[in-house]
Design an enzyme around this catalytic site. Structure first.
Site, PDB file in Angstrom:
ATOM      1  N   HIS A 262       0.861  -1.086  -0.019  1.00 27.21           N
ATOM      2  CA  HIS A 262       0.011  -0.124   0.034  1.00 27.21           C
ATOM      3  C   HIS A 262       0.906   1.304  -0.043  1.00 27.21           C
ATOM      4  CE1 HIS A 262      -3.720   2.404   1.083  1.00 27.21           C
ATOM      5  NE2 HIS A 262      -2.881   2.937   1.817  1.00 27.21           N
ATOM      6  N   GLU A 263       1.733   1.250   0.909  1.00 23.90           N
ATOM      7  CA  GLU A 263       2.538   2.460   0.820  1.00 23.90           C
ATOM      8  C   GLU A 263       3.599   2.706  -0.219  1.00 23.90           C
ATOM      9  OE1 GLU A 263       2.205   4.641   3.132  1.00 23.90           O
ATOM     10  OE2 GLU A 263       0.750   3.508   4.338  1.00 23.90           O
ATOM     11  N   HIS A 266       1.864   4.328  -2.824  1.00 18.59           N
ATOM     12  CA  HIS A 266       1.992   5.905  -2.639  1.00 18.59           C
ATOM     13  C   HIS A 266       3.222   6.453  -3.109  1.00 18.59           C
ATOM     14  CE1 HIS A 266      -1.691   6.856  -0.638  1.00 18.59           C
ATOM     15  NE2 HIS A 266      -1.545   5.932   0.354  1.00 18.59           N
ATOM     16  N   GLU A 292      -4.822   7.779  -3.081  1.00 21.76           N
ATOM     17  CA  GLU A 292      -5.154   6.449  -2.180  1.00 21.76           C
ATOM     18  C   GLU A 292      -5.645   5.419  -3.520  1.00 21.76           C
ATOM     19  OE1 GLU A 292      -4.894   6.036   0.783  1.00 21.76           O
ATOM     20  OE2 GLU A 292      -6.133   4.427   1.483  1.00 21.76           O
TER      21      GLU A 292
END
Lengths: 495, 495
Positions: A262-263, A266, A292
């Site tokens: 997830h990170e 980003h 997101e």
């Protein structure tokens, strides 16, 4: 032009302050020793105050306003820089400096108070601070507009172009379609042998696997850093310095792995932004929602797909022989996509996640648009949990005290989490028409997917508005039905 | 008093800038990704420029000068704060801001150039930068004094109260006593079986051992942090945040261990400073020399003593069974105190170390006081190595290119390294009269030694001058003969 040059000098100066404050915050959130904070808070409030003064100085205002008057004389990029600056200026210029500094202090204290309240499971400790934060937010909005739709201002701050009207439609669809679908899925649940999910996985090997994933996803260490911290987050000052953190949990290995992906989503976004924007005010991602959408895309569309684990499960299995020897790929895939009623948002699966956000959206809307007695918040929260997820927390630390956001004054932020997932689904249906997504993932060729996202989304930084980007990429306006469709397709097959 | 309050506001503001610059530098020196530096340099030069403007602003000057006029009205501490501020002001106030910023840039570039020069073993790459740095330093000194003794200004900057006259006496003693003593020791050298020194020790276990040492020495992690970096260093903003770094070398384990204890000595000093000084300009150690006296005390008097390893050798032996199983404590002790001719200062043993500094002192003195052709530096360096250590480097990277200091403009710094070791010896002879040092070390009770040093030296921060502290602690003026005595006693026993 001379005026624009002056503007750039001001901008660079502000950026310099932003950067040192940002580095200090990276340090605070990853490794600073706990006793340094009182002095540090005092010192940083001085620099923040200077930063605020620069961002709102008369000279700077004059330059920005003069540029706005002559906006038609500039090319697209410069135009966007000026407009972005004007918007940022309007957002804060009417707040008196003392109030700004006071609010910064309130936010700092409140986050520590919230931590205590959560730990002691005592909403009463936090309530007076929450009240002050809400009052301050309302006051800030009153400085900016005399309109009555306060919550719209906050929504637009986090996601330009979004409003209660649009979010009501979006969450309306979620309520209508997903709430009953989740119920059906949960009824179909069987007792399966998925003990491997909560098995013990040693941290060092988890770390090795995450480092392997960094290669898989082609993360650039020359412009970044992977580190550990209590709460995973991504941090950046410009495309040449984009870092993120992971937290390794011995008995929750998939939380570590998917939070990392997830990170990483980003971080890839930020690393892929056109470096020509580095020193401008357009150098970050387009919005919270678009950000997101990218983190969720990497985490869910890629990371939780079967194709992905066809490529990488053998590696994981080899690293965790004892825990995974007898777990088939199918069981593994079902395990990492297990649907369950949970109290905690950050532990929620992909399907129930938007219902957690729905609850927060409705409560924030009540606070800012309808009026609500803060005394009632816990019972309101619990009733909504019961209504949407059919479980009721027995303590507030599992309920409305679970998230840091409100203690940091971040109202209007939560909705972008669900919105981002919905953007991701809409983007996904375009992407699979244009490239052979599943095959690329299965053949461990993420590079090509990165490239597609970079060209279509990442490279633009914030030169384009979120809904504008979405329309450019997908050829149509935001349409939540893709999200519903995506979830229903995926979880109908699984259950 | 109103004026002093104003002074404190200015001081806090300057401190705030100093702190964020310092945090950025910690980040740069430990983990920042390499591609971030061009933008970062540009941004930091803006903040440094602001810092300089604040440190030299007319308003601030007026306040400081007004306070100096009324200095007798203040208590000792405030007096010291004012005088320290005045001294800092005088040091930079006459340098034009552009020249200051220009010099900062030169220093930044030169360090990278020096790295290249060292790597490529090519003095010619570095020479023109060295020339510019020396010219800039001379110009800075000319702004401050019209006296001719330029090198004295630099010496006093790093060690208040020291001068060529005093250093000449000190290094004179070293030349007269130690140079021949080293020769005798080296002649007595026998081929001993000390292969364990260069054996391979895995880094993870080295790290475990260093963490064990942190407990032994009672380092406070709540106010600090231990991290890895390419060059070990200590970093602090005030007593509540004192960090240091270690570098683990697989084939040079004792370099890792003793560098760790060395930095730990610096760090303990800073952690032990009276926290009441935290937000003043007196919150650091008294001087470079006093600082080095503490790091050397911990490294050599404690760390390289036999008593210390009587307590901890069994632990080390247990951690490195293969490498140390057959090494007796005596052999180990001799091994870690082995005397050898080496080209590289940071790898030198305790006995030959001051000769390396002697060479640098004499060369700096030539540069600033006597005049020298920079073209000649390599041959001058090599001739001095031959004279004092009887070896001659065959390449400049083993000679005058080995240290970073000159590329960073730090002339006058080197002598404090030897001076600190001499302070340490003088302090040592007082300490062993007052407490049962050897027994405490042997019984792993460093706590009591820490306490002694804290009360006698550390707690004062920079409220006292270096030579003043030395006299307070030892009851006499600086006397290099203790240093000679200490080294002769120790190494006569060993050889």
């Amino acid at each position: 032009m001379e005026l624009f040059k002056q503007f750039k000098v001001f901008q660079k100066q502000q950026k310099a302050y932003g950067m040192v404050l940002s580095i200090a915050s990276w340090d605070s959130n990853t490794e600073a020793p706990k006793k340094c904070f009182p002095h540090r808070a005092e010192m940083l409030s001085i620099i923040s105050g200077e930063h605020f003064s620069l961002m709102t100085s008369k000279d700077y205002q004059e330059v920005v306003n003069a540029l706005i008057e002559r906006i038609d004389e500039f090319d697209t990029l410069k135009k966007k820089e000026i407009i972005t600056a004007k918007k940022a200026l309007d957002k804060i210029v009417k707040i008196p400096k003392e109030e700004y500094v006071e609010y910064s202090k309130l936010i700092n204290i409140s986050q520590r108070i919230w931590e205590d309240a959560k730990e002691q499971d005592d909403y009463d400790i936090f309530k007076p601070y929450l009240k002050r934060i809400i009052e301050a937010k309302k006051q800030h909005i009153a400085y900016r507009t005399d309109q009555n739709d306060k919550y719209n201002v906050l929504l637009d701050d986090f996601e330009e172009g979004m409003s209660m009207e649009l979010y009501d439609q979006f969450f309306g669809a979620i309520k209508e379609e997903l709430v009953p679908f989740v119920k059906t899925v949960l009824e179909k649940r069987k007792d399966t042998d998925d003990g491997f999910i909560t098995d013990t996985y040693d941290k060092a090997t988890q770390k090795d696997f995450v480092e392997y994933l960094m290669e898989v996803f082609d993360y650039d260490y020359d412009r970044g850093l992977l580190k550990e911290s209590v709460h995973p987050f991504t941090w950046n000052t410009h495309s040449q310095d984009v870092r993120f953190t992971v937290r390794y949990l011995e008995n929750f290995v998939f939380s570590s792995i998917f939070a990392a992906i997830h990170e990483l989503g980003h971080a890839l976004y930020e690393q892929n932004i056109d470096p020509a924007l580095d020193m401008t005010n357009l150098n970050g991602g387009a919005s919270m929602g678009v950000h997101e959408s990218q983190s969720r895309f990497y985490e869910n569309m890629i990371g939780r797909s079967k194709a992905f684990w066809e490529a990488h499960y053998p590696k994981l299995q080899a690293m965790f022989k004892t825990q995974l020897r007898d777990v088939s790929l199918d069981d593994f895939y079902r395990g990492i996509n297990k649907v369950d009623e949970t109290f905690i948002r950050v532990e929620a699966d992909e399907l129930t996640y938007p219902l957690h956000i729905l609850i927060r959206y409705e409560i924030e809307r009540m606070i800012f648009d309808e009026g609500v007695d803060l005394e009632e918040l816990p019972s309101i929260w619990n009733a909504k949990m019961k209504q949407y997820l059919n479980i009721e927390p027995t303590k507030d630390s599992d309920g409305l005290l679970q998230d840091v956001h409100w203690s940091a004054g971040m109202f209007g932020y939560f909705p972008t989490y669900a919105l981002g997932s919905a953007y991701a689904a809409q983007i996904y249906y375009t992407l699979i028409k244009e490239i052979d997504f599943e095959r690329l993932v299965r053949e461990n060729n993420i590079e090509e997917i990165n490239q597609w996202l970079k060209e279509k989304i990442h490279c633009f930084g914030s030169t384009k508005k979120p809904l504008e980007i979405l329309e450019m990429v997908t050829g149509e306006a935001f349409n939540p039905s893709y999200y519903i469709q995506y979830l229903k397709e995926k979880y109908s097959k699984l259950y």
